[in-house]
Design an enzyme around this catalytic site. Structure first.
Site, PDB file in Angstrom:
ATOM      1  NE  ARG A  91      32.121  62.297  34.530  1.00 21.16           N
ATOM      2  CZ  ARG A  91      31.050  62.849  35.052  1.00 21.16           C
ATOM      3  NH1 ARG A  91      30.230  63.522  34.282  1.00 21.16           N
ATOM      4  NH2 ARG A  91      30.799  62.754  36.341  1.00 21.16           N
ATOM      5  CB  SER A 129      23.452  64.909  33.312  1.00 20.45           C
ATOM      6  OG  SER A 129      23.531  63.755  32.528  1.00 20.45           O
TER       7      SER A 129
END
Ligand code: PNS
Length: 160
Positions: A91, A129
Protein backbone atom coordinates in the site's frame (compact mmCIF):
# COMPACT_ATOMS: atom_id res chain seq x y z
CA UNK A 1 0.87 -26.18 -15.90
CA UNK A 2 -1.47 -24.92 -13.20
CA UNK A 3 -0.22 -21.78 -11.47
CA UNK A 4 -1.14 -22.07 -7.81
CA UNK A 5 -0.87 -18.91 -5.74
CA UNK A 6 -1.39 -18.25 -2.07
CA UNK A 7 -2.68 -14.99 -0.71
CA UNK A 8 -1.85 -15.29 3.00
CA UNK A 9 -2.87 -12.93 5.76
CA UNK A 10 -4.52 -12.39 9.07
CA UNK A 11 -7.74 -11.05 7.51
CA UNK A 12 -8.83 -9.83 10.95
CA UNK A 13 -11.10 -8.66 9.47
CA UNK A 14 -11.28 -8.92 5.69
CA UNK A 15 -11.37 -5.42 4.16
CA UNK A 16 -12.34 -4.07 0.76
CA UNK A 17 -8.57 -3.79 0.18
CA UNK A 18 -8.15 -7.55 0.62
CA UNK A 19 -11.11 -8.18 -1.69
CA UNK A 20 -9.52 -5.93 -4.32
CA UNK A 21 -6.24 -7.86 -4.05
CA UNK A 22 -8.04 -11.20 -4.43
CA UNK A 23 -9.63 -9.97 -7.70
CA UNK A 24 -6.29 -8.76 -9.00
CA UNK A 25 -4.50 -11.98 -8.02
CA UNK A 26 -6.96 -14.02 -10.06
CA UNK A 27 -5.47 -12.43 -13.17
CA UNK A 28 -2.16 -14.10 -12.36
CA UNK A 29 -3.12 -17.51 -11.00
CA UNK A 30 -5.17 -20.48 -12.11
CA UNK A 31 -5.91 -21.39 -8.52
CA UNK A 32 -5.78 -18.96 -5.63
CA UNK A 33 -5.62 -20.16 -2.04
CA UNK A 34 -6.66 -17.39 0.30
CA UNK A 35 -5.10 -18.58 3.52
CA UNK A 36 -5.79 -17.34 7.02
CA UNK A 37 -2.65 -17.62 9.13
CA UNK A 38 -3.04 -19.00 12.62
CA UNK A 39 -0.68 -16.95 14.74
CA UNK A 40 -0.35 -18.19 18.33
CA UNK A 41 1.33 -14.89 19.34
CA UNK A 42 -1.61 -12.73 18.31
CA UNK A 43 -4.95 -12.35 20.06
CA UNK A 44 -7.26 -11.93 17.06
CA UNK A 45 -10.59 -10.13 17.10
CA UNK A 46 -12.25 -12.92 15.13
CA UNK A 47 -11.58 -16.65 15.36
CA UNK A 48 -10.12 -18.42 12.34
CA UNK A 49 -13.52 -20.01 11.69
CA UNK A 50 -15.24 -16.63 11.76
CA UNK A 51 -12.64 -15.11 9.43
CA UNK A 52 -13.13 -18.00 7.00
CA UNK A 53 -16.90 -17.58 7.22
CA UNK A 54 -16.60 -13.89 6.35
CA UNK A 55 -14.20 -14.66 3.51
CA UNK A 56 -16.70 -17.16 2.15
CA UNK A 57 -19.51 -14.61 2.25
CA UNK A 58 -17.55 -11.73 0.75
CA UNK A 59 -14.80 -13.11 -1.43
CA UNK A 60 -15.26 -16.67 -2.63
CA UNK A 61 -17.55 -16.19 -5.61
CA UNK A 62 -15.06 -17.58 -8.15
CA UNK A 63 -14.39 -21.31 -8.58
CA UNK A 64 -10.64 -20.60 -8.76
CA UNK A 65 -10.66 -19.39 -5.14
CA UNK A 66 -10.06 -21.82 -2.29
CA UNK A 67 -10.23 -20.77 1.33
CA UNK A 68 -7.88 -22.34 3.85
CA UNK A 69 -6.11 -21.76 7.11
CA UNK A 70 -2.61 -22.76 8.09
CA UNK A 71 -0.42 -22.91 11.16
CA UNK A 72 3.37 -22.76 11.03
CA UNK A 73 5.45 -21.47 8.16
CA UNK A 74 3.94 -20.16 4.99
CA UNK A 75 6.87 -21.67 3.08
CA UNK A 76 5.90 -25.16 4.31
CA UNK A 77 2.21 -24.62 3.62
CA UNK A 78 3.09 -23.52 0.06
CA UNK A 79 5.20 -26.65 -0.44
CA UNK A 80 2.38 -28.87 0.82
CA UNK A 81 -0.03 -27.22 -1.60
CA UNK A 82 2.33 -27.11 -4.61
CA UNK A 83 2.05 -23.33 -4.70
CA UNK A 84 4.88 -21.37 -6.29
CA UNK A 85 3.53 -17.85 -5.86
CA UNK A 86 2.74 -15.75 -2.82
CA UNK A 87 0.63 -12.66 -3.37
CA UNK A 88 0.95 -9.70 -1.05
CA UNK A 89 -0.35 -6.17 -1.24
CA UNK A 90 1.87 -3.11 -1.07
CA UNK A 91 0.00 0.00 0.00
CA UNK A 92 2.79 2.39 0.87
CA UNK A 93 6.54 2.59 1.24
CA UNK A 94 6.08 1.76 4.92
CA UNK A 95 4.92 -1.75 3.95
CA UNK A 96 8.01 -2.37 1.88
CA UNK A 97 10.72 -3.27 4.38
CA UNK A 98 8.75 -5.95 6.19
CA UNK A 99 7.38 -7.38 2.96
CA UNK A 100 10.81 -7.42 1.32
CA UNK A 101 12.33 -9.33 4.26
CA UNK A 102 9.45 -11.76 4.35
CA UNK A 103 9.66 -12.44 0.61
CA UNK A 104 13.37 -13.18 0.85
CA UNK A 105 12.98 -15.38 3.92
CA UNK A 106 10.15 -17.31 2.30
CA UNK A 107 12.31 -17.93 -0.77
CA UNK A 108 15.19 -19.06 1.41
CA UNK A 109 12.87 -21.53 3.13
CA UNK A 110 11.27 -22.66 -0.12
CA UNK A 111 13.40 -22.07 -3.21
CA UNK A 112 10.56 -22.16 -5.72
CA UNK A 113 8.42 -19.62 -3.90
CA UNK A 114 8.24 -16.21 -5.57
CA UNK A 115 6.40 -13.30 -3.99
CA UNK A 116 4.36 -11.05 -6.22
CA UNK A 117 3.38 -7.63 -4.90
CA UNK A 118 0.16 -6.08 -6.05
CA UNK A 119 -0.95 -2.51 -5.53
CA UNK A 120 -4.57 -2.03 -4.49
CA UNK A 121 -7.00 0.43 -6.03
CA UNK A 122 -5.77 3.90 -5.14
CA UNK A 123 -8.84 4.76 -3.05
CA UNK A 124 -8.17 1.72 -0.84
CA UNK A 125 -4.48 2.34 -0.14
CA UNK A 126 -5.12 3.84 3.31
CA UNK A 127 -7.14 0.82 4.46
CA UNK A 128 -5.90 -1.71 6.99
CA UNK A 129 -7.58 -4.24 9.25
CA UNK A 130 -6.23 -2.48 12.33
CA UNK A 131 -7.74 0.87 11.30
CA UNK A 132 -11.02 -0.83 10.49
CA UNK A 133 -11.06 -2.43 13.95
CA UNK A 134 -10.45 0.99 15.49
CA UNK A 135 -13.25 2.67 13.52
CA UNK A 136 -15.62 -0.17 14.39
CA UNK A 137 -14.70 -0.16 18.07
CA UNK A 138 -15.83 3.44 18.38
CA UNK A 139 -18.92 3.06 16.22
CA UNK A 140 -17.65 4.92 13.15
CA UNK A 141 -19.12 4.35 9.67
CA UNK A 142 -17.79 1.27 7.90
CA UNK A 143 -19.28 1.89 4.44
CA UNK A 144 -16.72 1.38 1.72
CA UNK A 145 -14.22 -0.12 4.14
CA UNK A 146 -15.62 -3.62 4.50
CA UNK A 147 -18.40 -5.74 3.01
CA UNK A 148 -21.85 -5.65 4.66
CA UNK A 149 -21.26 -9.09 6.23
CA UNK A 150 -18.01 -7.94 7.84
CA UNK A 151 -19.61 -4.67 8.98
CA UNK A 152 -22.38 -6.65 10.66
CA UNK A 153 -19.90 -8.96 12.37
CA UNK A 154 -17.88 -5.96 13.62
CA UNK A 155 -20.97 -4.20 14.96
CA UNK A 156 -22.07 -7.37 16.72
CA UNK A 157 -18.60 -7.80 18.23
CA UNK A 158 -18.34 -4.24 19.54
CA UNK A 159 -22.05 -3.74 20.26
CA UNK A 160 -22.01 -0.56 18.17
O1 PNS B 1 -2.11 -9.91 7.20
P1 PNS B 1 -0.75 -9.97 7.81
O2 PNS B 1 -0.85 -10.04 9.33
O3 PNS B 1 0.16 -8.87 7.35
O4 PNS B 1 -0.08 -11.36 7.30
C1 PNS B 1 1.20 -11.76 7.72
C2 PNS B 1 1.42 -13.24 7.37
C3 PNS B 1 0.32 -14.08 7.95
C4 PNS B 1 1.41 -13.40 5.86
C5 PNS B 1 2.81 -13.69 7.91
O5 PNS B 1 2.91 -13.35 9.24
C6 PNS B 1 3.03 -15.19 7.76
O6 PNS B 1 3.29 -15.65 6.67
N1 PNS B 1 2.90 -15.94 8.87
C7 PNS B 1 3.12 -17.37 8.89
C8 PNS B 1 4.47 -17.72 9.56
C9 PNS B 1 5.57 -17.40 8.59
O7 PNS B 1 5.80 -18.11 7.64
N2 PNS B 1 6.21 -16.24 8.83
C10 PNS B 1 7.13 -15.64 7.89
C11 PNS B 1 8.49 -16.24 7.96
S1 PNS B 1 9.43 -15.20 6.98
Amino acid sequence: MTRIAIYPGSFDPLTRGHEDLIRRALALADHLIVAVAINPNKEPLFSVEERLRLLKLAAADDPRIELASFAGLLADFARDRNATMVVRGLRAVSDFEYEFQMALMNRKLNGVLETVFLVPAVDLTYLSSSLVREVARFGGPLDGLVSPAVAEALKARFGT
